[in-house]
Scaffold this motif. Structure first.
Motif, PDB file in Angstrom:
ATOM      1  N   GLY A  57       0.790  -1.233   0.000  1.00 11.90           N
ATOM      2  CA  GLY A  57       0.000   0.000   0.000  1.00 11.90           C
ATOM      3  C   GLY A  57       0.814   1.270   0.000  1.00 11.90           C
ATOM      4  N   GLY A  84       3.835  -4.295  -4.496  1.00 12.48           N
ATOM      5  CA  GLY A  84       2.779  -3.582  -5.211  1.00 12.48           C
ATOM      6  C   GLY A  84       3.197  -2.187  -5.650  1.00 12.48           C
ATOM      7  N   ALA A  85       2.526  -1.710  -6.680  1.00 12.97           N
ATOM      8  CA  ALA A  85       2.838  -0.397  -7.247  1.00 12.97           C
ATOM      9  C   ALA A  85       2.705   0.705  -6.207  1.00 12.97           C
ATOM     10  CB  ALA A  85       1.917  -0.121  -8.427  1.00 12.97           C
ATOM     11  N   ILE A  92      -1.578   4.433  -7.817  1.00  9.27           N
ATOM     12  CA  ILE A  92      -2.690   5.312  -8.189  1.00  9.27           C
ATOM     13  C   ILE A  92      -3.019   6.340  -7.102  1.00  9.27           C
ATOM     14  CG2 ILE A  92      -3.791   3.706  -9.790  1.00  9.27           C
ATOM     15  CD1 ILE A  92      -5.739   2.976  -7.525  1.00  9.27           C
ATOM     16  N   GLY A 115       3.570  -4.140  -9.610  1.00  9.28           N
ATOM     17  CA  GLY A 115       2.354  -4.837 -10.046  1.00  9.28           C
ATOM     18  C   GLY A 115       1.175  -4.317  -9.247  1.00  9.28           C
ATOM     19  N   PRO A 117      -2.465  -5.883  -8.405  1.00  7.70           N
ATOM     20  CA  PRO A 117      -1.443  -6.298  -7.454  1.00  7.70           C
ATOM     21  C   PRO A 117      -0.435  -7.223  -8.137  1.00  7.70           C
ATOM     22  CG  PRO A 117      -3.361  -7.698  -7.191  1.00  7.70           C
ATOM     23  CD  PRO A 117      -3.694  -6.716  -8.272  1.00  7.70           C
TER      24      PRO A 117
HETATM   25  S1  SF4 Z   1      -3.743  -3.885  -5.487  1.00  8.87           S
HETATM   26 FE1  SF4 Z   1      -2.983  -2.104  -6.616  1.00  8.87          FE
HETATM   27  S2  SF4 Z   1      -4.150  -0.360  -5.784  1.00  8.87           S
HETATM   28 FE2  SF4 Z   1      -4.352  -2.056  -4.325  1.00  8.87          FE
HETATM   29  S3  SF4 Z   1      -2.705  -1.733  -2.838  1.00  8.87           S
HETATM   30 FE3  SF4 Z   1      -1.921  -3.152  -4.388  1.00  8.87          FE
HETATM   31  S4  SF4 Z   1      -0.857  -1.856  -5.886  1.00  8.87           S
HETATM   32 FE4  SF4 Z   1      -2.198  -0.513  -4.646  1.00  8.87          FE
END
Ligand code: SF4
Length: 136
Positions: A57, A84-85, A92, A115, A117
């Motif tokens: 997150g 995760g990104a 985002i 990614g 996720p």
């Molecule tokens: S799934 Fe995507 S939007 Fe959700 S925490 Fe992971 S990287 Fe962020």
């Protein structure tokens, strides 16, 4: 000691504001299908006993001090995997009013797993990369 850490890393998972997508993928590592325990890894709830912090997150303003406290409570040497990104770059949520900056501006990061996720295989690869690093 180094041998033990490399062969039985204890992982602490911390969500700093994720949508739960990444968390579901991290939890799936514990299933027989992905079996992260084959690397000797174990999920550890206490920062005082953990070797590796897995962060999911974007880092919210509310979570930033808690994240720092958890990191400081971990014994050295300690390692951080950004999953995760959102964790790698804010994703985002990066321009949201309640985000306090990138994870690596708050604590040092050893491995990035992008990614949204990321697939469990990618997270496993990130953990395997970290274990390779620990071999020195
Ligand atoms: S799934 Fe995507 S939007 Fe959700 S925490 Fe992971 S990287 Fe962020």
């Amino acid at each position: 000691m180094k041998w033990a850490r490399r062969n039985s890393p204890w992982l602490l998972h911390f969500n700093t504001g994720a949508c739960n997508g990444c968390d579901i993928e991290v939890v799936s590592l514990l299933t027989p299908r992905y079996d992260v325990e084959r690397f000797g890894a174990k999920l550890e709830p206490s920062p005082r006993h953990a070797d590796v912090l897995i962060v999911t997150g974007p880092v919210t303003r509310q979570c930033a001090p808690r994240l720092k406290m958890i990191y400081e409570q971990m014994p050295s040497p300690k390692f951080v995997v950004a999953v995760g990104a959102c964790s790698c770059s804010g994703g985002i949520f990066q321009d949201c009013y309640n985000i306090s900056g990138h994870l690596d501006q708050i604590i040092p990061v050893d491995v990035y797993v992008p990614g949204c996720p990321p697939k469990p295989e990618a997270i496993l690869q990130g953990i395997a990369k970290l274990l390779e690093k620990l071999k020195g």
